[in-house]
Design a protein around this motif. Structure first.
Motif, mmCIF file in Angstrom:
data_model
loop_
_atom_site.group_PDB
_atom_site.id
_atom_site.type_symbol
_atom_site.label_atom_id
_atom_site.label_comp_id
_atom_site.label_asym_id
_atom_site.label_seq_id
_atom_site.Cartn_x
_atom_site.Cartn_y
_atom_site.Cartn_z
ATOM 1 N N ARG A 1 0.882 -1.166 0.000
ATOM 2 C CA ARG A 1 0.000 0.000 0.000
ATOM 3 C C ARG A 1 0.917 1.212 0.000
ATOM 4 N NH1 ARG A 1 -5.188 -1.642 1.274
ATOM 5 N NH2 ARG A 1 -5.301 -3.630 2.340
ATOM 6 N N VAL A 2 0.611 2.156 -0.891
ATOM 7 C CA VAL A 2 1.476 3.320 -1.065
ATOM 8 C C VAL A 2 0.666 4.587 -0.823
ATOM 9 C CG1 VAL A 2 3.029 4.513 -2.651
ATOM 10 C CG2 VAL A 2 2.751 2.030 -2.831
ATOM 11 N N THR A 3 1.241 5.517 -0.074
ATOM 12 C CA THR A 3 0.651 6.829 0.135
ATOM 13 C C THR A 3 1.625 7.861 -0.424
ATOM 14 O OG1 THR A 3 -0.438 6.082 2.157
ATOM 15 C CG2 THR A 3 -0.233 8.463 1.841
ATOM 16 N N VAL A 4 1.104 8.736 -1.280
ATOM 17 C CA VAL A 4 1.934 9.760 -1.914
ATOM 18 C C VAL A 4 1.333 11.126 -1.607
ATOM 19 C CG1 VAL A 4 2.908 10.591 -4.090
ATOM 20 C CG2 VAL A 4 2.434 8.146 -3.806
ATOM 21 N N GLU A 5 2.160 12.048 -1.134
ATOM 22 C CA GLU A 5 1.755 13.433 -0.918
ATOM 23 C C GLU A 5 2.476 14.272 -1.958
ATOM 24 O OE1 GLU A 5 2.713 14.503 3.073
ATOM 25 O OE2 GLU A 5 1.257 13.139 3.932
ATOM 26 N N VAL A 6 1.720 15.125 -2.651
ATOM 27 C CA VAL A 6 2.307 15.927 -3.723
ATOM 28 C C VAL A 6 1.978 17.401 -3.571
ATOM 29 C CG1 VAL A 6 2.225 14.024 -5.389
ATOM 30 C CG2 VAL A 6 0.318 15.624 -5.276
ATOM 31 N N ALA A 7 2.767 18.213 -4.271
ATOM 32 C CA ALA A 7 2.457 19.622 -4.488
ATOM 33 C C ALA A 7 2.131 19.734 -5.977
ATOM 34 C CB ALA A 7 3.644 20.500 -4.124
ATOM 35 N N LEU A 8 1.077 20.458 -6.295
ATOM 36 C CA LEU A 8 0.675 20.647 -7.696
ATOM 37 C C LEU A 8 1.124 22.003 -8.197
ATOM 38 C CD1 LEU A 8 -3.069 19.505 -7.832
ATOM 39 C CD2 LEU A 8 -1.034 18.197 -8.361
ATOM 40 N N THR A 9 1.338 22.067 -9.496
ATOM 41 C CA THR A 9 1.581 23.369 -10.110
ATOM 42 C C THR A 9 0.245 23.902 -10.611
ATOM 43 O OG1 THR A 9 2.138 22.318 -12.209
ATOM 44 C CG2 THR A 9 3.963 22.921 -10.785
ATOM 45 N N TRP A 10 -0.013 25.159 -10.318
ATOM 46 C CA TRP A 10 -1.232 25.822 -10.756
ATOM 47 C C TRP A 10 -1.217 25.945 -12.256
ATOM 48 C CZ3 TRP A 10 -5.811 27.179 -9.039
ATOM 49 C CH2 TRP A 10 -6.548 28.112 -9.771
ATOM 50 N N PRO A 11 -2.233 25.681 -13.023
ATOM 51 C CA PRO A 11 -3.612 25.359 -12.676
ATOM 52 C C PRO A 11 -3.958 23.890 -12.909
ATOM 53 C CG PRO A 11 -3.570 26.198 -14.900
ATOM 54 C CD PRO A 11 -2.133 26.124 -14.418
ATOM 55 N N ALA A 12 -3.076 22.975 -12.583
ATOM 56 C CA ALA A 12 -3.322 21.547 -12.808
ATOM 57 C C ALA A 12 -4.550 21.072 -12.030
ATOM 58 C CB ALA A 12 -2.103 20.739 -12.395
ATOM 59 N N SER A 13 -5.253 20.121 -12.611
ATOM 60 C CA SER A 13 -6.427 19.536 -11.973
ATOM 61 C C SER A 13 -5.983 18.488 -10.959
ATOM 62 C CB SER A 13 -7.315 18.864 -13.027
ATOM 63 O OG SER A 13 -8.231 17.975 -12.422
ATOM 64 N N SER A 14 -6.370 18.677 -9.705
ATOM 65 C CA SER A 14 -5.951 17.734 -8.671
ATOM 66 C C SER A 14 -6.497 16.332 -8.936
ATOM 67 C CB SER A 14 -6.361 18.219 -7.289
ATOM 68 O OG SER A 14 -7.755 18.383 -7.199
ATOM 69 N N ALA A 15 -7.723 16.231 -9.423
ATOM 70 C CA ALA A 15 -8.308 14.920 -9.702
ATOM 71 C C ALA A 15 -7.544 14.200 -10.814
ATOM 72 C CB ALA A 15 -9.774 15.065 -10.076
ATOM 73 N N GLN A 16 -7.210 14.917 -11.873
ATOM 74 C CA GLN A 16 -6.482 14.301 -12.985
ATOM 75 C C GLN A 16 -5.075 13.897 -12.567
ATOM 76 O OE1 GLN A 16 -6.711 17.154 -16.167
ATOM 77 N NE2 GLN A 16 -8.571 16.236 -17.005
ATOM 78 N N VAL A 17 -4.383 14.786 -11.886
ATOM 79 C CA VAL A 17 -3.011 14.496 -11.470
ATOM 80 C C VAL A 17 -2.995 13.317 -10.495
ATOM 81 C CG1 VAL A 17 -0.981 15.384 -10.246
ATOM 82 C CG2 VAL A 17 -2.164 16.813 -11.921
ATOM 83 N N ALA A 18 -3.901 13.309 -9.535
ATOM 84 C CA ALA A 18 -3.955 12.208 -8.572
ATOM 85 C C ALA A 18 -4.201 10.878 -9.274
ATOM 86 C CB ALA A 18 -5.041 12.463 -7.524
ATOM 87 N N GLY A 19 -5.106 10.857 -10.221
ATOM 88 C CA GLY A 19 -5.372 9.634 -10.977
ATOM 89 C C GLY A 19 -4.163 9.174 -11.777
ATOM 90 N N GLN A 20 -3.458 10.113 -12.380
ATOM 91 C CA GLN A 20 -2.270 9.770 -13.154
ATOM 92 C C GLN A 20 -1.145 9.260 -12.246
ATOM 93 O OE1 GLN A 20 -1.430 13.323 -15.378
ATOM 94 N NE2 GLN A 20 -3.059 12.938 -16.872
ATOM 95 N N VAL A 21 -1.005 9.861 -11.071
ATOM 96 C CA VAL A 21 0.007 9.395 -10.116
ATOM 97 C C VAL A 21 -0.330 7.975 -9.662
ATOM 98 C CG1 VAL A 21 0.962 9.719 -7.780
ATOM 99 C CG2 VAL A 21 0.732 11.680 -9.325
ATOM 100 N N GLN A 22 -1.598 7.734 -9.328
ATOM 101 C CA GLN A 22 -2.003 6.395 -8.904
ATOM 102 C C GLN A 22 -1.657 5.351 -9.963
ATOM 103 O OE1 GLN A 22 -6.158 7.239 -8.185
ATOM 104 N NE2 GLN A 22 -5.880 6.997 -5.979
ATOM 105 N N GLU A 23 -2.026 5.620 -11.182
ATOM 106 C CA GLU A 23 -1.783 4.668 -12.269
ATOM 107 C C GLU A 23 -0.295 4.468 -12.515
ATOM 108 O OE1 GLU A 23 -1.968 1.910 -15.090
ATOM 109 O OE2 GLU A 23 -3.619 2.536 -13.785
ATOM 110 N N ALA A 24 0.461 5.568 -12.564
ATOM 111 C CA ALA A 24 1.893 5.479 -12.851
ATOM 112 C C ALA A 24 2.648 4.717 -11.756
ATOM 113 C CB ALA A 24 2.479 6.870 -13.037
ATOM 114 N N VAL A 25 2.354 5.004 -10.495
ATOM 115 C CA VAL A 25 3.027 4.328 -9.392
ATOM 116 C C VAL A 25 2.698 2.845 -9.406
ATOM 117 C CG1 VAL A 25 3.122 4.116 -6.867
ATOM 118 C CG2 VAL A 25 3.273 6.372 -7.943
ATOM 119 N N ARG A 26 1.433 2.510 -9.550
ATOM 120 C CA ARG A 26 1.028 1.103 -9.588
ATOM 121 C C ARG A 26 1.725 0.367 -10.735
ATOM 122 N NH1 ARG A 26 -4.132 1.364 -8.767
ATOM 123 N NH2 ARG A 26 -4.090 0.264 -6.812
#
Length: 118
Positions: A59-84
Motif C-alpha cells: 500500500r502506497v501513500t503519496v503526498e504531492v504539491a501541484l503546479t497551478w492550474p493543474a487539476s488535482s483529480a487528474q493528477v492524482a489519478g495519473q500518479v495512482q496509475e503510474a506508481v502502480r
C-alpha cells in the motif's frame, strides 16, 4: 535448471525511490525546486512517499504539491496509475492501493509574477 537461479530482493527504500521518481514525472506534479526554504531545510520536499508492505503486497501513500492550474483529480489519478504500473513492472510488486493527497498548490515559474519597477 530453475533450481540453480538466485532470488531477487527489492528493498522498501528502492520501492519508495521508484514511486517518488515516477510521481515527479507526472505532468502537474511540482518538482522539488518549488519547495520553500523551510521545507528544504527540514528535508520535507514533495513528493513524499510512504510504503507499507506485507510480503509481495504493498500500500502506497503519496503526498504531492501541484503546479497551478493543474487539476488535482487528474493528477492524482495519473500518479495512482503510474506508481502502480511501475512498481509492478520494475519490481514485480503487487500494489493493493495507491493513495494520493495534494498538500500544496504552487505557481509554476512561468506563472509567477515578474517584478515591475516604477
Amino acid at each position: 535448471m530453475a533450481d540453480g537461479r538466485g532470488t531477487l530482493t527489492v528493498t522498501d527504500r528502492a520501492l519508495t525511490r521508484i514511486a517518488r521518481q515516477v510521481t515527479l514525472g507526472v505532468p502537474g506534479v511540482a518538482p522539488e525546486e518549488y519547495a520553500g526554504t523551510v521545507e528544504r531545510t527540514l528535508g520535507r520536499l514533495y513528493p513524499r512517499v510512504q510504503l507499507q508492505r506485507t510480503g509481495a503486497r504493498a500500500r502506497v501513500t503519496v503526498e504531492v504539491a501541484l503546479t497551478w492550474p493543474a487539476s488535482s483529480a487528474q493528477v492524482a489519478g495519473q500518479v495512482q496509475e503510474a506508481v502502480r504500473r511501475e512498481l509492478e513492472r520494475q519490481a514485480g510488486q503487487d500494489v493493493l492501493q495507491v493513495s494520493v493527497a495534494v498538500r500544496e498548490v504552487v505557481r509554476s515559474a512561468s506563472a509567477r509574477p515578474t517584478a515591475r519597477v516604477r
